[in-house]
Design a protein around this motif. Structure first.
Motif, PDB file in Angstrom:
ATOM      1  N   LEU A 125     -32.147  21.740  -0.807  1.00 20.71           N
ATOM      2  CA  LEU A 125     -33.166  22.315  -0.180  1.00 20.71           C
ATOM      3  C   LEU A 125     -33.975  21.571   0.695  1.00 20.71           C
ATOM      4  O   LEU A 125     -34.366  21.917   1.727  1.00 20.71           O
ATOM      5  CB  LEU A 125     -33.960  23.100  -1.425  1.00 20.71           C
ATOM      6  CG  LEU A 125     -34.821  24.002  -0.814  1.00 20.71           C
ATOM      7  CD1 LEU A 125     -34.350  25.290  -0.324  1.00 20.71           C
ATOM      8  CD2 LEU A 125     -35.683  24.434  -2.249  1.00 20.71           C
ATOM      9  N   PHE A 126     -34.355  20.274   0.145  1.00 16.36           N
ATOM     10  CA  PHE A 126     -35.065  19.426   1.025  1.00 16.36           C
ATOM     11  C   PHE A 126     -34.228  19.012   2.400  1.00 16.36           C
ATOM     12  O   PHE A 126     -34.917  18.856   3.354  1.00 16.36           O
ATOM     13  CB  PHE A 126     -35.304  18.006   0.097  1.00 16.36           C
ATOM     14  CG  PHE A 126     -36.022  16.991   0.799  1.00 16.36           C
ATOM     15  CD1 PHE A 126     -37.426  17.080   0.911  1.00 16.36           C
ATOM     16  CD2 PHE A 126     -35.559  15.828   1.335  1.00 16.36           C
ATOM     17  CE1 PHE A 126     -38.281  16.221   1.575  1.00 16.36           C
ATOM     18  CE2 PHE A 126     -36.425  14.962   2.048  1.00 16.36           C
ATOM     19  CZ  PHE A 126     -37.642  15.141   2.055  1.00 16.36           C
ATOM     20  N   SER A 127     -33.075  18.707   2.213  1.00 16.29           N
ATOM     21  CA  SER A 127     -32.094  18.395   3.363  1.00 16.29           C
ATOM     22  C   SER A 127     -32.146  19.533   4.468  1.00 16.29           C
ATOM     23  O   SER A 127     -32.253  19.165   5.737  1.00 16.29           O
ATOM     24  CB  SER A 127     -30.906  18.151   2.954  1.00 16.29           C
ATOM     25  OG  SER A 127     -29.960  17.654   4.012  1.00 16.29           O
ATOM     26  N   ALA A 128     -32.201  20.821   4.068  1.00 17.05           N
ATOM     27  CA  ALA A 128     -32.186  21.944   4.825  1.00 17.05           C
ATOM     28  C   ALA A 128     -33.644  22.044   5.467  1.00 17.05           C
ATOM     29  O   ALA A 128     -33.669  22.499   6.560  1.00 17.05           O
ATOM     30  CB  ALA A 128     -31.839  23.211   3.920  1.00 17.05           C
ATOM     31  N   VAL A 129     -34.694  21.771   4.748  1.00 17.25           N
ATOM     32  CA  VAL A 129     -36.036  21.830   5.660  1.00 17.25           C
ATOM     33  C   VAL A 129     -36.216  20.511   6.560  1.00 17.25           C
ATOM     34  O   VAL A 129     -36.706  20.940   7.385  1.00 17.25           O
ATOM     35  CB  VAL A 129     -37.020  21.676   4.334  1.00 17.25           C
ATOM     36  CG1 VAL A 129     -38.269  21.290   4.976  1.00 17.25           C
ATOM     37  CG2 VAL A 129     -37.072  22.926   3.367  1.00 17.25           C
ATOM     38  N   GLY A 152     -27.290  13.717  -3.843  1.00 19.65           N
ATOM     39  CA  GLY A 152     -28.537  14.138  -4.466  1.00 19.65           C
ATOM     40  C   GLY A 152     -28.611  14.281  -5.822  1.00 19.65           C
ATOM     41  O   GLY A 152     -29.533  14.095  -6.635  1.00 19.65           O
ATOM     42  N   SER A 153     -27.446  14.773  -6.481  1.00 20.26           N
ATOM     43  CA  SER A 153     -27.331  14.973  -7.984  1.00 20.26           C
ATOM     44  C   SER A 153     -27.404  13.457  -8.652  1.00 20.26           C
ATOM     45  O   SER A 153     -27.838  13.390  -9.649  1.00 20.26           O
ATOM     46  CB  SER A 153     -26.165  15.905  -8.406  1.00 20.26           C
ATOM     47  OG  SER A 153     -26.514  17.185  -8.005  1.00 20.26           O
ATOM     48  N   SER A 189     -30.873  19.140  -9.681  1.00 18.70           N
ATOM     49  CA  SER A 189     -31.362  17.985  -8.856  1.00 18.70           C
ATOM     50  C   SER A 189     -30.372  18.058  -7.613  1.00 18.70           C
ATOM     51  O   SER A 189     -31.168  17.785  -6.307  1.00 18.70           O
ATOM     52  CB  SER A 189     -31.233  16.799  -9.492  1.00 18.70           C
ATOM     53  OG  SER A 189     -29.883  16.608 -10.145  1.00 18.70           O
ATOM     54  N   GLY A 190     -29.419  18.623  -7.653  1.00 18.60           N
ATOM     55  CA  GLY A 190     -28.386  18.517  -6.253  1.00 18.60           C
ATOM     56  C   GLY A 190     -28.905  19.789  -5.486  1.00 18.60           C
ATOM     57  O   GLY A 190     -29.068  19.592  -4.355  1.00 18.60           O
ATOM     58  N   SER A 191     -29.296  21.025  -5.991  1.00 19.55           N
ATOM     59  CA  SER A 191     -29.963  22.058  -5.325  1.00 19.55           C
ATOM     60  C   SER A 191     -31.203  21.799  -4.747  1.00 19.55           C
ATOM     61  O   SER A 191     -31.586  22.030  -3.511  1.00 19.55           O
ATOM     62  CB  SER A 191     -30.142  23.172  -6.186  1.00 19.55           C
ATOM     63  OG  SER A 191     -28.906  23.716  -6.686  1.00 19.55           O
ATOM     64  N   LEU A 233     -28.700  29.327   5.002  1.00 18.34           N
ATOM     65  CA  LEU A 233     -29.446  29.511   3.818  1.00 18.34           C
ATOM     66  C   LEU A 233     -30.746  30.375   4.283  1.00 18.34           C
ATOM     67  O   LEU A 233     -31.145  31.322   3.536  1.00 18.34           O
ATOM     68  CB  LEU A 233     -30.155  28.228   3.306  1.00 18.34           C
ATOM     69  CG  LEU A 233     -29.247  27.120   2.441  1.00 18.34           C
ATOM     70  CD1 LEU A 233     -29.929  25.818   2.400  1.00 18.34           C
ATOM     71  CD2 LEU A 233     -29.062  27.950   1.183  1.00 18.34           C
ATOM     72  N   ARG A 234     -31.253  30.029   5.322  1.00 20.72           N
ATOM     73  CA  ARG A 234     -32.682  31.016   5.727  1.00 20.72           C
ATOM     74  C   ARG A 234     -32.428  32.231   6.240  1.00 20.72           C
ATOM     75  O   ARG A 234     -32.980  33.178   5.639  1.00 20.72           O
ATOM     76  CB  ARG A 234     -33.359  30.074   6.616  1.00 20.72           C
ATOM     77  CG  ARG A 234     -34.850  30.613   7.034  1.00 20.72           C
ATOM     78  CD  ARG A 234     -35.480  29.767   7.939  1.00 20.72           C
ATOM     79  NE  ARG A 234     -36.702  30.365   8.410  1.00 20.72           N
ATOM     80  CZ  ARG A 234     -37.656  29.834   9.173  1.00 20.72           C
ATOM     81  NH1 ARG A 234     -37.284  28.710  10.005  1.00 20.72           N
ATOM     82  NH2 ARG A 234     -38.664  30.475   9.613  1.00 20.72           N
TER      83      ARG A 234
END
Length: 153
Positions: free
Chosen positions: A121-125, A137-138, A115-117, A60-61
Motif C-alpha cells: 500500500l505504501f509503495s502504491a501511494v 516488505g514482509s 506487514s507485506g500488505s 488497486l485504486r
C-alpha cells in the motif's frame, strides 16, 4: 546451525514452497509467451507478473483489485530474487518459530501478511505506476518485530 527453528511443518517451509510453485508456474507461462527457447532466462515477464497480481497502483485504486495487496508477496521477478527472499525469510521466520516460539503461528502469519500488505500500500501511494513484486516488505516487518523483541527483553 543454519536455521534452528526451521521445521518441515513451519510457516517458513509452507510459504517458501508456495513461492517456488508460483514462480515455476509464472516462469513456464513466460516461456510459453516468449516462444523463443534458445536463450535461457530466469526473469518473469512483466505481463505475466501483472496478470498474476503484482502491485500496480491504478489496478488497486480504480480496478478495486485488493488481492494485489497480498499477492505480490508470493511473486518474484527472477530466480535470484526468489532465492534471496527465501533465504532471508527462512532465517527471519526461524527466529520466531521452533524451540523458542516467540510468537504463535497464527499471529506470525497475520503479521507477515499485514506487514507485506502495508508495504504494498505504501509503495502504491509513493510509486503508483511501477510494477513491484516480492516479500521484502514482509521481511522488513519481521526484522522490525525481531528488533522490538530484542529491545523489550
Amino acid at each position: 546451525y543454519f536455521c534452528p527453528g526451521f521445521r518441515i511443518k513451519s510457516f517458513a517451509f509452507v510459504l517458501s514452497c508456495t513461492q517456488i510453485c508460483v514462480y515455476a508456474v509464472c516462469w513456464i507461462l513466460t516461456q510459453n509467451e516468449k516462444g523463443d527457447r534458445t536463450v535461457f532466462s530466469s526473469a518473469i515477464s512483466q505481463c505475466i507478473l501483472y496478470k498474476a497480481g503484482a502491485k500496480y497502483g491504478p489496478s488497486l485504486r480504480f480496478g478495486y483489485r485488493f488481492d494485489r495487496l497480498f499477492l505480490p508477496e508470493l511473486l518474484h521477478a527472477n530466480l535470484v530474487h526468489l532465492c534471496v527472499n527465501i533465504f532471508s525469510q527462512i532465517q527471519l521466520l526461524s527466529l520466531f518459530e521452533g524451540d523458542n516460539q516467540l510468537v504463535n503461528r497464527y499471529s506470525l502469519v497475520l503479521f507477515f501478511i499485514f506487514s507485506g500488505s502495508g508495504s504494498v500500500l505504501f509503495s502504491a501511494v509513493m510509486s503508483p505506476y511501477s510494477l513491484s513484486v516480492g516479500a521484502s516488505g514482509s521481511l522488513c516487518g519481521l526484522l522490525g518485530l525481531w528488533v522490538t523483541f530484542i529491545i523489550s527483553r
